[in-house]
Design an enzyme around this catalytic site. Structure first.
Site, PDB file in Angstrom:
ATOM      1  CG  HIS C 132      -2.268   1.008   0.859  1.00 36.96           C
ATOM      2  ND1 HIS C 132      -1.776   1.925   2.279  1.00 36.96           N
ATOM      3  CD2 HIS C 132      -2.722   1.606   0.825  1.00 36.96           C
ATOM      4  CE1 HIS C 132      -3.008   2.649   2.277  1.00 36.96           C
ATOM      5  NE2 HIS C 132      -3.574   2.177   0.641  1.00 36.96           N
ATOM      6  CB  CYS C 157       0.347   1.869   7.975  1.00 36.64           C
ATOM      7  SG  CYS C 157       1.925   1.965   8.434  1.00 36.64           S
ATOM      8  CG  HIS C 158      -2.880   3.475   5.097  1.00 35.27           C
ATOM      9  ND1 HIS C 158      -1.831   3.304   5.300  1.00 35.27           N
ATOM     10  CD2 HIS C 158      -3.187   4.408   5.521  1.00 35.27           C
ATOM     11  CE1 HIS C 158      -0.981   4.157   4.755  1.00 35.27           C
ATOM     12  NE2 HIS C 158      -2.244   4.635   5.907  1.00 35.27           N
ATOM     13  N   GLY C 159      -4.525  -0.915   8.074  1.00 33.70           N
ATOM     14  CA  GLY C 159      -5.517  -2.294   7.756  1.00 33.70           C
ATOM     15  C   GLY C 159      -4.764  -3.050   6.275  1.00 33.70           C
TER      16      GLY C 159
END
Lengths: 267, 417, 193
Positions: C132, C157-159
């Protein structure tokens, strides 16, 4: 009128340039020691290094010089770079060059063990730099009668007289006699050097059958060190030649353009 | 910046832009700037210097991407640039040789100005801004020479910063403030790097003023009389852009000769040795472009006096417009002063020669001993200052100058320009 | 002024290419070639230097990893995960229907055969950088780190959730955790890069 002024300027420029150049030469020759100018193949605008001599020179460095002198700016991979002594077109990446890998294996470098964190000795790989001989300058001086053996990787550039000086130094010993570890050398500034005569006939055995005289070994190791100090010289000269050709044509075209533009203007 | 504009926007978009930001008008007027029609090749050095400045900034920004300003790493990082960085072997010598080329060009540019009287009314400020540029160049050159952290870098910096220590009362604390320590060390290297990166942009600003000034007062020319009619001038483009371009190409040939074939010729072997605070090289010399001033410094046995004289040698340039009392600009019409100028030029070279040699060595063998460089530099220093005072002011009053041509055009057509 | 006008017309007074045109065009073309040739070094100097490239390969001894463990090794400034997977993890990775994956790749495709030409599905070697925005996923067996919804790795960080084969299963990451270029140089040692 214009011509005479221009001539005056030109004359001054010529005189001053020669004066300046003369002083540079005088500076280069300063010291009064006897340095004979040798006929090196790498001199001149098209000069190149002698690969065989460089390879032999590496052997001399490895077997003789490396006990005291480091090559701090060189990595093993440099030996297999294009233009280097052991370049092989089959291995454009010098890290894969088997000769270079084998040479690297001859040396021991220090590494941090990834498990214990201890400093361990390991065989070198092409990416490694040539290891230091002494841990620091104090240790180097202490083991060499107070004189620090200089790094050799840019020694040709770091000495006035360059290759000629180094060759003269290596062949400038008249005898093995010394007074308290000080030897007489006709090339060394002041004549008194702490380095014992490093070369003697047949000190190394060349694989290619070349007879290992002192002069031959000195010549070969200087050739190697000349490369190590300026490894990009050959490509620089090649690009330089192309640049000159280009600039010459470009200047000519610009001159013609300039003349065309000014054609109808009296000046 | 000068006269009225000749730009006439043709299209709506051009008019729209011109009303809001007349940048195209500026460019057109700038390139069409009326220049005397008799400018010779000595006048190409302004363009050459612009190129030098640009080249130094571009290569400098690139080198800064790879260089490390740390006493333990700086020397190695230069070697890494030359060996491992793609094209580093080309860019590093371009920057180092470029500094020398920059000074070569600036000296010719300055001597040209002195010969043709380009500093005289109304170009005094133009000349002074030029002197400031030269001063900033010297500072930049000196700071840059420290960065490779070789023996000459270190000891050159030690000697030069020692000047400040000679200032009475505040000298020692000033020097410590400058160095960030008791001697040249890591804090010094880091601030020198920072300032070396800053100064070129100050030079750029000064060059902007310099060019503005020259566009305001107009260029001087080899016969030193102002253009009177339209026929006396030509638009800068294409006439002088093409002439300058040709001169630049020739200059680049010399530049290339050094970069590709003699990259170390203008440097010193000692700077290939790592800086060592315990050992001074037996023969320290500055870069060639500082040699005349170095000789003036050493000509005097007193430390403070030597420094004052050296800075005075640069300082006197700033008042040159008022020391030269002559009404006639160009040396072409000053038959005697011209020779004083030529001697001045030769003395400059002699000073450079003295600066490159040990003061006590013999320069000119006469009989058993001869004249040492120290004494030769004293004579040359004396003449250097004498040229500015009293030679120039006195010659301005007493010299009978040759008659000036009526106009530039007349001079051109009669072949006198 | 007349001189400038002539220049602006490029000298083609009679409408035919003149000597003047030729010189101007040749000069301009040469200048363009020169500028291009000079720009090349200025641009390429920023690419990785020889010493950086030389340090671009490392050797990893796989024998140091025991079952259920993971080691992280720094390679080109990024972590390489070497995970000794348990049989359950291998089975879980095999059981996935490849066609339904965001970045379809079978578990077998994520390995390099060893010297005897066999794929050792126990030893998974991946670049441990979330695809990502480059954070490092967590997920080591036996630690309290969350391993994500699929028992593999999870990027905090963003799953992004990765499965036991390092394939993206849920969250914003577009592709699976990459497999570096590597080869076996002995039974247990691999050379990465």
């Amino acid at each position: 009128m214009l011509k005479s002024i221009s001539k005056t300027f030109a004359a001054i420029a010529v005189i001053s340039t020669s004066l300046f150049a003369g002083s540079m030469v005088a500076q280069a020759a300063g010291g009064g020691e006897h340095i004979e100018v040798q006929d090196w193949g790498f001199k001149g605008p098209f000069g190149t290094y002698d690969r065989d001599a460089m390879a032999r020179g590496y052997q001399v460095y490895k077997e003789v010089c490396s006990s005291c002198h480091a090559l701090e700016h060189l990595s093993f991979r440099h030996l297999g770079d294009k233009g280097g002594p052991f370049y092989d077109a089959e291995y454009p990446n010098p890290n894969d060059n088997p000769v270079v890998k084998a040479f690297a294996k001859d040396w021991t470098v220090e590494r941090i063990d990834q498990e214990s964190g201890d400093v361990i000795d390991d065989t070198a790989i092409p990416a490694d730099k040539f290891p230091d001989v002494f841990p620091n300058a104090i240790a180097a001086a202490a083991s060499n009668g107070g004189a620090v053996p200089p790094d050799l990787s840019i020694i040709i550039q770091a000495r006035t007289g360059g290759a000629d000086y180094l060759y003269a130094l290596l062949t400038g010993y008249e005898s093995d006699e010394n007074h308290d570890g000080v030897y007489h050398n006709s090339a060394f500034p002041g004549g008194a050097i702490k380095m014992a005569p490093p070369l003697s006939d047949d000190l190394v055995e060349y694989a290619d059958g070349t007879k290992a005289t002192t002069e031959q070994m000195a010549h070969d190791v200087v050739e190697f060190l000349a490369w190590s100090g300026d490894p990009k010289m050959e490509v620089r000269k090649k690009v330089g030649f192309a640049t000159f050709l280009f600039l010459f044509i470009f200047a000519l075209l610009l001159f013609m353009t300039y003349k065309e533009v000014w054609k109808d203007v009296e000046h | 910046m000068s006269g009225h504009s000749t730009y006439e926007p043709k299209y709506a978009a051009e008019r729209w832009l011109d009303k809001r930001l007349p940048i195209v008008r500026f460019g057109v007027d700038f390139m069409g700037f009326p220049s005397p029609r008799n400018l010779n090749y000595w006048y190409a050095f302004g363009g050459i210097l612009t190129l030098c400045l640009m080249a130094q900034i571009i290569t400098g920004i690139i080198l800064a991407m790879h260089y490390t300003p740390d006493v333990d790493l700086a020397f190695d990082s230069i070697q890494r640039i030359k060996r491992d960085v793609p094209f580093g072997w080309l860019l590093q010598p371009m920057h180092a040789v470029g500094a020398s080329m920059f000074f070569l060009a600036v000296y010719i540019h300055m001597f040209r100005g002195m010969f043709y009287g380009s500093y005289k009314n109304p170009r005094e400020l133009l000349w002074i801004i030029g002197c400031l540029i030269y001063l900033a160049m010297m500072a930049t050159g000196f700071l840059g020479y420290t960065l490779p952290w070789g023996q000459m870098s270190f000891w050159g910096a030690t000697v030069i910063t020692g000047f400040f220590g000679a200032i009475p009362v505040v000298g020692e604390s000033l020097q410590q403030w400058l160095l960030g320590g008791y001697s040249i060390g890591n804090p010094t290297l880091q601030r020198f790097f920072s300032l070396h990166y800053l100064l070129p942009f100050i030079i750029c600003a000064l060059v902007g003023l310099h060019v503005w000034a020259v566009h305001h007062v107009g260029q001087n020319n080899p016969i030193g009389i102002e253009p009177k009619s339209k026929s006396d001038t030509l638009p800068f483009h294409p006439f002088y852009t093409m002439k300058d371009a040709f001169a630049i190409a020739v200059f680049l040939l010399i530049f290339a000769l050094f970069v590709f074939y003699l990259p170390d010729a203008l440097g010193h072997a000692d700077n290939y040795q790592r800086a060592n605070p315990l050992v001074t090289p037996p023969h320290i010399v500055p870069e060639w472009y500082f040699l005349p001033f170095y000789a003036i410094l050493r000509a005097v046995p007193d430390k403070l006096m030597g420094i004052m004289l050296m800075f005075g040698a640069i300082g006197v340039l700033f008042v040159l417009p008022w020391l030269d009392t002559a009404k006639v600009r160009s040396m072409r019409f000053r038959p005697i002063t011209r020779w004083f100028f030529i001697i001045f030029l030769v003395m400059g070279f002699i000073l450079g020669w003295c600066g490159a040699n040990s003061p006590d060595d013999i320069a000119i063998p006469i009989g058993e001993h001869g004249m040492s460089f120290k004494w030769l530099s004293r004579i040359a220093t004396l003449y250097y200052f004498a040229y500015f005072f009293p030679i120039l002011p006195i010659m301005g009053w007493i010299e009978k100058t040759k008659p000036l041509p009526e106009s530039i055009t007349k001079a051109v057509l009669s072949g006198d320009a | 002024m007349s001189d400038t006008d002539k220049f602006d017309e490029h000298g083609s007074e009679n409408g035919e290419p003149s000597r003047r045109d030729f010189i101007y065009i040749a000069t301009a073309a040469t200048a363009a070639v020169g500028a291009g040739a000079f720009a090349w070094p200025l641009v390429t100097q920023m690419s990785a230097a020889a010493d950086t490239r030389a340090a671009g390969s490392i050797e990893i001894d796989l024998a140091k990893v025991s079952e259920g463990q993971q080691i992280k090794v720094l390679w080109r400034g990024k972590p390489v995960f070497v995970r000794y997977r348990t049989q359950e993890e291998i089975d879980a990775a095999d059981a996935v229907d490849v066609a339904n994956l965001r970045d379809p790749q079978s578990d077998d495709d994520r390995f390099v055969p060893n010297l005897s030409g066999v794929i050792d599905k126990r030893l998974l070697v991946m670049v441990g950088v979330c695809t990502h925005f480059g954070c490092i996923p967590v997920g080591e067996q036996g630690k309290i780190d969350p391993m994500g919804a699929f028992g593999g790795w999870y990027c905090p960080c963003h799953g992004s959730h990765y499965d036991t084969s390092g394939r993206i299963r849920q969250g914003p990451a577009p592709t699976n955790l990459p497999i570096p270029e590597y080869t076996y140089i002995s039974d247990t040692v691999i050379k990465v890069g």
